[in-house]
Design an enzyme around this catalytic site. Sequence first.
Site, PDB file in Angstrom:
ATOM      1  CG  HIS A  49     -61.742  27.789 -68.525  1.00  0.00           C
ATOM      2  ND1 HIS A  49     -61.782  29.054 -69.091  1.00  0.00           N
ATOM      3  CD2 HIS A  49     -60.566  27.753 -67.821  1.00  0.00           C
ATOM      4  CE1 HIS A  49     -60.709  29.737 -68.758  1.00  0.00           C
ATOM      5  NE2 HIS A  49     -59.955  28.970 -67.971  1.00  0.00           N
ATOM      6  CG  ASP A 101     -57.990  33.014 -64.005  1.00  0.00           C
ATOM      7  OD1 ASP A 101     -58.052  31.765 -64.027  1.00  0.00           O
ATOM      8  OD2 ASP A 101     -57.723  33.697 -65.016  1.00  0.00           O
ATOM      9  CG  ASP A 156     -58.191  31.563 -70.375  1.00  0.00           C
ATOM     10  OD1 ASP A 156     -58.619  32.685 -70.713  1.00  0.00           O
ATOM     11  OD2 ASP A 156     -57.662  31.328 -69.275  1.00  0.00           O
ATOM     12  CG  HIS A 170     -56.827  35.678 -69.728  1.00  0.00           C
ATOM     13  ND1 HIS A 170     -55.604  35.054 -69.649  1.00  0.00           N
ATOM     14  CD2 HIS A 170     -57.582  35.124 -68.759  1.00  0.00           C
ATOM     15  CE1 HIS A 170     -55.615  34.164 -68.672  1.00  0.00           C
ATOM     16  NE2 HIS A 170     -56.814  34.189 -68.109  1.00  0.00           N
TER      17      HIS A 170
END
Length: 358
Positions: free
Chosen positions: A112, A116, A233, A308
Amino acid sequence: MKLKKLALGLGLLAALGLALAYVYRAPLSLAIASRVATAHLAADPLRELPDGLHVGLCGAGSPFSDDKRGGPCTLVIAGPHAFVFDAGNTSVRNLGRFGLAHGRIEAIFLTHFHSDHLDGLGELLLQRWVSTGNAKPAPVYGPEGVQDVVDGLRQAYRADSGYRIAHHGEATLPPGGFGGEARAFTVPQNGPLVLLKEGDLEIAAFAVDHAPVHPAVGYRIRYKDRSVVISGDTKKSAAVTREARGVDLLVHEALAAPMVGLIGEAAAKAGRPNVKKLMADIVDYHSSPEQAAEVARDAQVRYLLLNHIAPPLPLPGMEAAFLGRAGEIYTGPLRVGIDGDLVSLPASSPEIRHQRRF
């Protein structure tokens, strides 16, 4: 007496040697540096890996500043192929520490467009071009919107690329190899989309839930008889459970809400309400370590590698607090990822090997 004289003589010789080494330290250090540089440039340690799937964390962190974990980046070696999934801020440096020649990267896949996950992409594309003189740009796969990212980086690096071509010449840096080639895709909500299929290799994308960030995807990689899923994520996702069913390795994001809450409380005491609000907001579109463990358990994966990681874990004992009950929920091999982790899945074998590469 003779022993004393011998000892004295050896001491004098040692002192003389040290003195000479000090006097000639500059040429000696350059000679050593030359040998090290030659060995480093000639070496390709990743080619020495057994045939199979190999997954390295070149960035196991999040937007939090973390000395042990850079921005999200996962290296996947599938037989002779090398791919990178997301390109956070330490991607170039840590890929080099793995021993990867950046020019070997065949394609880059983005989950995405949070900053970051792509703030190291421009430099990664540049290094892929200049380190090997690639004549074609790197394919950059991503959901709809990836064209804007790639076009923006081409524009940002346009002057730089012109300087380099003028300085080194087109034979060394072919202009056609600069930048990336965007390959946008749209995944169905109820299943995966195969993006790349070549011989024993298959890479597919699937939709995950990172709302309000949309689109957001995870990836499933299969090579011969080994498999890995990268969640990207996401909240706890039925899609990740579905695509990870029976895989050898699940690389799943993890955020510990109670620990993030502590940062929010500290921000409130410090008079920083914006940070308190941010800490409250980020909890609702990520997965906890326990939720990642539930996915791994329900999908019956063979190894769970958390990435992450948020927040950072700088003190002894914090990893246990971060995991909470995850180790009770998923009883297979479970690791809180750190930059330099490499998990190897040799072909035609049930073996799963973990090692630290740096």
